[in-house]
Design an enzyme around this catalytic site. Structure first.
Site, PDB file in Angstrom:
ATOM      1  N   HIS A 110      -0.555   3.656  -5.329  1.00  0.00           N
ATOM      2  CA  HIS A 110      -0.902   2.388  -5.983  1.00  0.00           C
ATOM      3  C   HIS A 110      -2.413   2.172  -5.972  1.00  0.00           C
ATOM      4  O   HIS A 110      -2.999   1.729  -6.958  1.00  0.00           O
ATOM      5  CB  HIS A 110      -0.258   1.196  -5.256  1.00  0.00           C
ATOM      6  CG  HIS A 110       1.102   0.824  -5.775  1.00  0.00           C
ATOM      7  ND1 HIS A 110       1.314   0.443  -7.078  1.00  0.00           N
ATOM      8  CD2 HIS A 110       2.311   0.747  -5.160  1.00  0.00           C
ATOM      9  CE1 HIS A 110       2.608   0.163  -7.244  1.00  0.00           C
ATOM     10  NE2 HIS A 110       3.232   0.342  -6.097  1.00  0.00           N
ATOM     11  N   HIS A 169       3.578   6.222  -1.450  1.00  0.00           N
ATOM     12  CA  HIS A 169       3.740   5.311  -2.591  1.00  0.00           C
ATOM     13  C   HIS A 169       2.596   4.281  -2.617  1.00  0.00           C
ATOM     14  O   HIS A 169       2.030   3.992  -3.679  1.00  0.00           O
ATOM     15  CB  HIS A 169       5.108   4.630  -2.453  1.00  0.00           C
ATOM     16  CG  HIS A 169       5.485   3.702  -3.566  1.00  0.00           C
ATOM     17  ND1 HIS A 169       6.520   3.954  -4.439  1.00  0.00           N
ATOM     18  CD2 HIS A 169       4.966   2.498  -3.931  1.00  0.00           C
ATOM     19  CE1 HIS A 169       6.610   2.941  -5.307  1.00  0.00           C
ATOM     20  NE2 HIS A 169       5.683   2.041  -5.018  1.00  0.00           N
ATOM     21  N   GLU A 170       2.234   3.762  -1.446  1.00  0.00           N
ATOM     22  CA  GLU A 170       1.172   2.751  -1.380  1.00  0.00           C
ATOM     23  C   GLU A 170      -0.200   3.343  -1.702  1.00  0.00           C
ATOM     24  O   GLU A 170      -0.985   2.741  -2.433  1.00  0.00           O
ATOM     25  CB  GLU A 170       1.159   2.082   0.001  1.00  0.00           C
ATOM     26  CG  GLU A 170       2.382   1.205   0.268  1.00  0.00           C
ATOM     27  CD  GLU A 170       2.663   0.216  -0.852  1.00  0.00           C
ATOM     28  OE1 GLU A 170       1.719  -0.467  -1.309  1.00  0.00           O
ATOM     29  OE2 GLU A 170       3.817   0.144  -1.296  1.00  0.00           O
ATOM     30  N   CYS A 215      10.033   0.447  -7.355  1.00  0.00           N
ATOM     31  CA  CYS A 215       8.759  -0.245  -7.182  1.00  0.00           C
ATOM     32  C   CYS A 215       8.893  -1.654  -7.746  1.00  0.00           C
ATOM     33  O   CYS A 215       9.482  -1.834  -8.818  1.00  0.00           O
ATOM     34  CB  CYS A 215       7.668   0.522  -7.925  1.00  0.00           C
ATOM     35  SG  CYS A 215       6.042  -0.250  -7.803  1.00  0.00           S
ATOM     36  N   LEU A 216       8.345  -2.623  -7.045  1.00  0.00           N
ATOM     37  CA  LEU A 216       8.420  -4.012  -7.503  1.00  0.00           C
ATOM     38  C   LEU A 216       7.704  -4.197  -8.846  1.00  0.00           C
ATOM     39  O   LEU A 216       7.972  -5.162  -9.558  1.00  0.00           O
ATOM     40  CB  LEU A 216       7.824  -4.954  -6.452  1.00  0.00           C
ATOM     41  CG  LEU A 216       8.547  -4.976  -5.098  1.00  0.00           C
ATOM     42  CD1 LEU A 216       7.795  -5.863  -4.104  1.00  0.00           C
ATOM     43  CD2 LEU A 216       9.993  -5.425  -5.239  1.00  0.00           C
ATOM     44  N   GLY A 254       7.108  -2.597   0.587  1.00  0.00           N
ATOM     45  CA  GLY A 254       5.666  -2.414   0.542  1.00  0.00           C
ATOM     46  C   GLY A 254       5.092  -3.188  -0.625  1.00  0.00           C
ATOM     47  O   GLY A 254       5.803  -3.473  -1.601  1.00  0.00           O
ATOM     48  N   GLN A 268      -0.803  -5.000  -7.054  1.00  0.00           N
ATOM     49  CA  GLN A 268       0.441  -5.640  -7.493  1.00  0.00           C
ATOM     50  C   GLN A 268       0.347  -7.166  -7.485  1.00  0.00           C
ATOM     51  O   GLN A 268       1.239  -7.839  -7.993  1.00  0.00           O
ATOM     52  CB  GLN A 268       1.617  -5.180  -6.621  1.00  0.00           C
ATOM     53  CG  GLN A 268       1.907  -3.695  -6.811  1.00  0.00           C
ATOM     54  CD  GLN A 268       3.091  -3.264  -5.966  1.00  0.00           C
ATOM     55  OE1 GLN A 268       2.963  -3.030  -4.768  1.00  0.00           O
ATOM     56  NE2 GLN A 268       4.262  -3.174  -6.595  1.00  0.00           N
TER      57      GLN A 268
HETATM   58 NI    NI Z   1       5.264   0.165  -5.714  1.00  0.00          NI
END
Ligand code: NI
Length: 170
Positions: free
Chosen positions: A140, A136-137, A94-95, A48, A53
């Protein structure tokens, strides 16, 4: 198509709640933006990627948890969780916090409402990995990272780990 830099924990854009997308206003930019988001997400081997991000405070995320190993590309514009059930606590990463993994308490099943890439509203039920990705998204887009959901002592552990890892972040 471009692979973009992914913002990291500590950058203000990740903390700020994102603004709702006005679909018609974003539409001219959307195809290119989505191409870049997919390319960036796949290059980083994520499941995702949210607009903050890549430095944009917009309520837009892309998700592909690859059920049965096959691509299932989901574009989430102005996503909302409209119902939730049960509890799960599974490992998350998470990235934007590379190298950090921790168990996060989430709802086991959720129903998500959003607009798709064509601006059409849709609703989708999810469990397991997809339910985790949806929550999670949306976090964000509300300016929250998964580590913000950890119990206090666990968060302290993770923050000290981040101090060490940060040197290698790009
Ligand atoms: Ni993330």
């Amino acid at each position: 198509m471009a692979i973009l830099r992914i913002t990291k924990h500590g950058e203000p854009v990740l903390k700020k709640p994102s603004a709702s997308v006005v679909y018609e206003a974003l539409r001219p930019e959307l195809p290119r933006l989505l191409k870049d988001m997919w390319a960036t997400m796949y290059a980083a081997k994520g499941v995702g990627l949210a607009a903050p991000q890549i430095g944009l405070n917009l309520r837009l995320s892309v998700v592909d948890v690859r059920p049965e190993g096959k691509a299932q590309r989901l574009v989430l514009i102005n996503p909302e969780i409209v119902s939730r059930e049960g509890v799960m606590a599974e490992e998350e990463g998470c990235l934007s916090v590379p190298g950090v993994f921790a168990r996060v308490k989430r709802c086991a099943r959720v129903r998500l409402r959003a607009l798709d890439a064509r601006g059409e509203p849709f609703e989708m039920e999810a469990a397991g990995l997809l339910a985790k990705a949806f929550q999670h998204e949306v976090d964000h887009l509300d300016g929250k990272l998964f580590i913000d959901r950890l119990p206090f002592t666990e968060k302290l552990r993770v923050l000290s780990l981040i101090k060490d890892l940060r040197r290698d972040w790009t």
